[in-house]
Design a protein around this motif. Structure first.
Motif, PDB file in Angstrom:
ATOM      1  N   LYS A 310      21.220 -41.717  15.287  1.00  0.00           N
ATOM      2  CA  LYS A 310      19.943 -41.012  15.140  1.00  0.00           C
ATOM      3  C   LYS A 310      18.771 -42.000  15.146  1.00  0.00           C
ATOM      4  N   GLY A 311      17.818 -41.745  16.042  1.00  0.00           N
ATOM      5  CA  GLY A 311      16.623 -42.592  16.093  1.00  0.00           C
ATOM      6  C   GLY A 311      16.817 -43.924  16.807  1.00  0.00           C
ATOM      7  N   LYS A 312      18.060 -44.250  17.204  1.00  0.00           N
ATOM      8  CA  LYS A 312      18.276 -45.506  17.934  1.00  0.00           C
ATOM      9  C   LYS A 312      17.778 -45.342  19.369  1.00  0.00           C
ATOM     10  N   THR A 313      17.268 -46.421  19.926  1.00  0.00           N
ATOM     11  CA  THR A 313      16.865 -46.380  21.328  1.00  0.00           C
ATOM     12  C   THR A 313      17.942 -47.063  22.164  1.00  0.00           C
ATOM     13  N   ILE A 314      18.581 -46.280  23.013  1.00  0.00           N
ATOM     14  CA  ILE A 314      19.660 -46.825  23.845  1.00  0.00           C
ATOM     15  C   ILE A 314      19.168 -46.913  25.290  1.00  0.00           C
ATOM     16  N   ALA A 315      19.186 -48.127  25.828  1.00  0.00           N
ATOM     17  CA  ALA A 315      18.807 -48.314  27.235  1.00  0.00           C
ATOM     18  C   ALA A 315      20.037 -48.074  28.099  1.00  0.00           C
ATOM     19  N   VAL A 316      19.825 -47.425  29.234  1.00  0.00           N
ATOM     20  CA  VAL A 316      20.929 -47.176  30.165  1.00  0.00           C
ATOM     21  C   VAL A 316      20.574 -47.771  31.524  1.00  0.00           C
ATOM     22  N   TRP A 317      21.484 -48.597  32.041  1.00  0.00           N
ATOM     23  CA  TRP A 317      21.328 -49.115  33.405  1.00  0.00           C
ATOM     24  C   TRP A 317      22.344 -48.401  34.292  1.00  0.00           C
ATOM     25  N   GLY A 318      21.860 -47.661  35.259  1.00  0.00           N
ATOM     26  CA  GLY A 318      22.742 -47.009  36.221  1.00  0.00           C
ATOM     27  C   GLY A 318      23.000 -45.560  35.905  1.00  0.00           C
ATOM     28  N   LEU A 319      22.620 -44.679  36.852  1.00  0.00           N
ATOM     29  CA  LEU A 319      22.872 -43.239  36.726  1.00  0.00           C
ATOM     30  C   LEU A 319      23.802 -42.745  37.838  1.00  0.00           C
ATOM     31  N   LYS A 359      15.926 -36.363  36.831  1.00  0.00           N
ATOM     32  CA  LYS A 359      14.750 -35.912  36.056  1.00  0.00           C
ATOM     33  C   LYS A 359      14.777 -34.416  35.745  1.00  0.00           C
ATOM     34  N   GLY A 360      15.149 -33.595  36.713  1.00  0.00           N
ATOM     35  CA  GLY A 360      15.194 -32.146  36.494  1.00  0.00           C
ATOM     36  C   GLY A 360      16.275 -31.758  35.485  1.00  0.00           C
ATOM     37  N   LEU A 361      17.380 -32.469  35.529  1.00  0.00           N
ATOM     38  CA  LEU A 361      18.523 -32.132  34.659  1.00  0.00           C
ATOM     39  C   LEU A 361      18.313 -32.618  33.228  1.00  0.00           C
ATOM     40  N   LEU A 362      17.768 -33.820  33.111  1.00  0.00           N
ATOM     41  CA  LEU A 362      17.584 -34.429  31.789  1.00  0.00           C
ATOM     42  C   LEU A 362      16.136 -34.887  31.646  1.00  0.00           C
ATOM     43  N   PRO A 363      15.234 -33.924  31.355  1.00  0.00           N
ATOM     44  CA  PRO A 363      13.810 -34.280  31.312  1.00  0.00           C
ATOM     45  C   PRO A 363      13.434 -35.128  30.096  1.00  0.00           C
ATOM     46  N   ASP A 364      14.312 -35.160  29.075  1.00  0.00           N
ATOM     47  CA  ASP A 364      13.917 -35.829  27.831  1.00  0.00           C
ATOM     48  C   ASP A 364      14.221 -37.319  27.789  1.00  0.00           C
ATOM     49  N   LEU A 365      14.542 -37.907  28.926  1.00  0.00           N
ATOM     50  CA  LEU A 365      14.798 -39.346  28.934  1.00  0.00           C
ATOM     51  C   LEU A 365      13.500 -40.070  29.284  1.00  0.00           C
ATOM     52  N   THR A 366      13.421 -41.345  28.910  1.00  0.00           N
ATOM     53  CA  THR A 366      12.284 -42.147  29.367  1.00  0.00           C
ATOM     54  C   THR A 366      12.717 -42.868  30.640  1.00  0.00           C
ATOM     55  N   TYR A 367      12.111 -42.496  31.765  1.00  0.00           N
ATOM     56  CA  TYR A 367      12.474 -43.082  33.056  1.00  0.00           C
ATOM     57  C   TYR A 367      11.594 -44.314  33.306  1.00  0.00           C
ATOM     58  N   CYS A 368      12.221 -45.437  33.597  1.00  0.00           N
ATOM     59  CA  CYS A 368      11.467 -46.696  33.696  1.00  0.00           C
ATOM     60  C   CYS A 368      11.456 -47.222  35.129  1.00  0.00           C
ATOM     61  N   HIS A 369      10.405 -48.004  35.448  1.00  0.00           N
ATOM     62  CA  HIS A 369      10.269 -48.490  36.813  1.00  0.00           C
ATOM     63  C   HIS A 369      11.106 -49.722  37.095  1.00  0.00           C
ATOM     64  N   THR A 370      11.522 -50.421  36.047  1.00  0.00           N
ATOM     65  CA  THR A 370      12.372 -51.596  36.263  1.00  0.00           C
ATOM     66  C   THR A 370      13.483 -51.590  35.220  1.00  0.00           C
ATOM     67  N   ALA A 371      14.509 -52.376  35.501  1.00  0.00           N
ATOM     68  CA  ALA A 371      15.641 -52.485  34.566  1.00  0.00           C
ATOM     69  C   ALA A 371      15.145 -53.070  33.241  1.00  0.00           C
ATOM     70  N   TYR A 372      14.243 -54.051  33.326  1.00  0.00           N
ATOM     71  CA  TYR A 372      13.755 -54.699  32.087  1.00  0.00           C
ATOM     72  C   TYR A 372      12.896 -53.748  31.263  1.00  0.00           C
ATOM     73  N   ALA A 373      12.111 -52.907  31.940  1.00  0.00           N
ATOM     74  CA  ALA A 373      11.254 -51.971  31.193  1.00  0.00           C
ATOM     75  C   ALA A 373      12.105 -51.053  30.316  1.00  0.00           C
ATOM     76  N   ALA A 374      13.301 -50.733  30.788  1.00  0.00           N
ATOM     77  CA  ALA A 374      14.175 -49.844  30.003  1.00  0.00           C
ATOM     78  C   ALA A 374      14.653 -50.529  28.720  1.00  0.00           C
ATOM     79  N   LEU A 375      14.590 -51.867  28.697  1.00  0.00           N
ATOM     80  CA  LEU A 375      15.114 -52.603  27.534  1.00  0.00           C
ATOM     81  C   LEU A 375      14.099 -52.770  26.410  1.00  0.00           C
ATOM     82  N   ASP A 376      12.863 -52.393  26.677  1.00  0.00           N
ATOM     83  CA  ASP A 376      11.798 -52.644  25.706  1.00  0.00           C
ATOM     84  C   ASP A 376      12.119 -51.992  24.356  1.00  0.00           C
ATOM     85  N   ASP A 377      12.333 -52.842  23.342  1.00  0.00           N
ATOM     86  CA  ASP A 377      12.613 -52.352  21.987  1.00  0.00           C
ATOM     87  C   ASP A 377      13.937 -51.584  21.855  1.00  0.00           C
TER      88      ASP A 377
END
Ligand code: NAD
Ligand code: UPG
Length: 440
Positions: A310-319, A359-377
């Motif tokens: 709960k409340g953890k931020t998990i970065a995902v590389w690869g969909l 995006k249509g299927l899972l709108p509640d994710l934060t979509y990032c422009h780079t792999a590193y941006a997804a790792l922020d915090d």
């Protein structure tokens, strides 16, 4: 030759474009008006390396055209490919409604002898059903041939132009001659065409996919055992893959197989077996093991965070279900992300090609422009697709961005030694985990 391709999905587009490239006149037909309008404007709706160049050239040179009108599309065609969907029905069997629907439509509009080719993956006996459906209203002679497609997404053009083999199922001498003419350019370049009867060709496709799924699943179970006994599955892969009887390919352990083909085709073959009263036990195990394998990392990440995401931020590389495609059908990433969201985690994602499809299927994710941006915090990184750009990241940069230096890798991208040197805690598949929290 004049060729019609009915269905402009993955297989239809590759088939149509490649046959145009080998000098044929190809018309592709689809009922999806928006798709056909896009295609007519030269806009290709799938990401497939190398396809666009051929697509553009053949449109420009007038060998490749698109229509929504089946009658117009098949006019004068010597061969008509059916590259239509065969999704799983409720009972797991392949749903033939698209194929038989088009077969029904073809009967009254066929004006000359044509070979109708089942390119879709269809169960044993389908050629006979297609033939019967066309015959109901046909006024001219025709043959139905099984010619299953073995291309892999991401390397589809190469697989099509340089296939290990082409399988053709027909018992008609007339159709065989047409098929020999169709594939003559590939045969001249040394690619074998194997002729057999229709039922055997239909079975060959399911046997190939099921065997490959079995091979991967076997390695996934070896990996699971490796973790328990303290062995390294990558070494096992090298150790057995060099035996030419086993072969090096499709031995990579990971987060389970996905995609638009293996899951549905294994299921459909199991259903065929049941229908014929044969208990295909290995296939049933393959499906059960793969379902578990897809969730393999979830208990590890949950335990790492003491049972509370709960409340953890998990970065995902690869969909995408694998690299070099934007296809997300049965992609292990999606099931894992849904579980993370259900556990209350925030999920930030990056995939070089597949994000628009999610995006249509899972709108509640934060979509990032780079792999590193997804790792922020991020509290942790999970990897689900082995895109080449993920293989050699800047670990120092990652360490600075992430809140915790922990990676759950479903594709075994990094050497354990590199993880130790960079002081990352690292969980992968079939290898010991690296606990840098203790050793740092
Ligand atoms: N995708 C692959 O990598 C792959 C590889 C080998 C074999 N196959 C098999 O090939 C078949 C097609 O797969 P795909 O991935 O190309 O499918 P897809 O779902 O991507 O595309 C199918 C296309 O058929 C069209 N269609 C549906 N009904 C139609 C109709 N009545 N008339 C004209 N068009 C119609 C749809 O609009 C869609 O564009 C399946 O049986 C699949 O198992 C797929
Ligand atoms: O060693 C391996 C190889 C593949 N996979 C996984 O297996 C799945 C399928 O991969 P792949 O076979 O490369 O992709 P597809 O494009 O689905 O192609 C398969 O399905 C097509 C549709 O039937 C067939 O035409 C191809 O021959 C067959 O390889 C993916 O999830 C991969 O990640 C592994 O886990 N380990």
């Amino acid at each position: 030759m004049k060729i019609a391709v009915v269905g402009t999905g993955y297989v239809g587009l590759v088939t149509g474009t490649c046959f145009a490239e080998t000098g044929n006149q190809v018309t592709c037909v689809d009922i999806d008006v928006n798709k056909v309008t896009r295609l007519q404007k030269g806009d290709i709706p799938i990401y497939e390396p190398g396809l666009e160049v051929l697509f553009d050239r053949n449109i420009a040179e007038g060998r490749l055209t698109f229509t929504t009108d089946l009658k117009e599309g098949i006019k004068g065609a010597e061969v008509i490919f059916l590259a239509l969907p065969t999704p799983p029905g409720e009972d797991g069997s392949a749903d033939l409604k698209y194929i038989l629907g088009v077969a029904n439509d073809l009967g009254p509009i066929l004006e000359n002898y044509a070979v109708i080719i089942d390119k879709s993956t269809v169960p044993v006996g389908t050629a006979e059903k297609v033939s019967a459906a066309i015959r109901l209203n046909a006024t001219v002679d025709f043959d139905v041939v099984s010619n299953p497609e073995f291309l892999r997404e991401g390397v589809a053009v190469e697989d099509f132009m340089k296939p290990d083999r082409v399988v053709v199922g027909t018992t008609s001498e007339k159709a065989k001659k047409v098929m020999e003419k169709l594939y003559a350019p590939l045969v001249r370049q040394g690619n074998p065409v194997i002729f057999m009867d229709e039922r055997s060709a239909e079975m060959t496709k399911y046997a190939a996919n099921s065997f490959l799924a079995l091979k991967i699943t076997f390695m996934n179970e070896i990996a699971n055992l490796c973790e328990k006994v303290g062995a390294n599955v990558d070494d096992i892969r090298r150790g057995i893959g060099t035996d030419s009887r086993i072969g090096k390919r499709f031995l990579f352990a990971g987060i389970g197989y996905g995609g638009s083909c293996f899951p549905k085709d294994v299921q459909a073959l199991a259903k065929t077996s049941d229908d014929y009263g044969y208990d295909f036990r290995t296939l049933k195990s393959v499906m059960a093991v793969n379902d578990d394998q897809k969730k393999r990392l979830l208990p590890l990440i949950t335990e790492y965070f003491d049972g509370d995401l709960k409340g953890k931020t998990i970065a995902v590389w690869g969909l995408a279900f694998k690299p070099y495609t934007d296809d997300i059908r049965e992609a292990p990433a999606l099931e894992n992300i849904k579980a993370l969201l259900a556990a209350g985690a925030n999920v930030t994602v990056y995939d070089p090609e597949a994000m628009d499809n999610v995006k249509g299927l899972l709108p509640d994710l934060t979509y990032c422009h780079t792999a590193y941006a997804a790792l922020d915090d991020a509290d942790a990184l999970m990897i689900f697709t082995e895109w080449p750009q993920f293989r050699t990241p800047d670990f120092d940069k990652m360490a600075k961005l992430m809140k915790e230096k922990v990676i759950f890798d479903g594709r075994n991208l990094y050497e354990l030694e590199v993880m130790r040197e960079n002081q990352f805690t690292y969980y992968s598949i079939g290898r010991e985990s690296v606990d840098s929290k203790v050793t740092a």
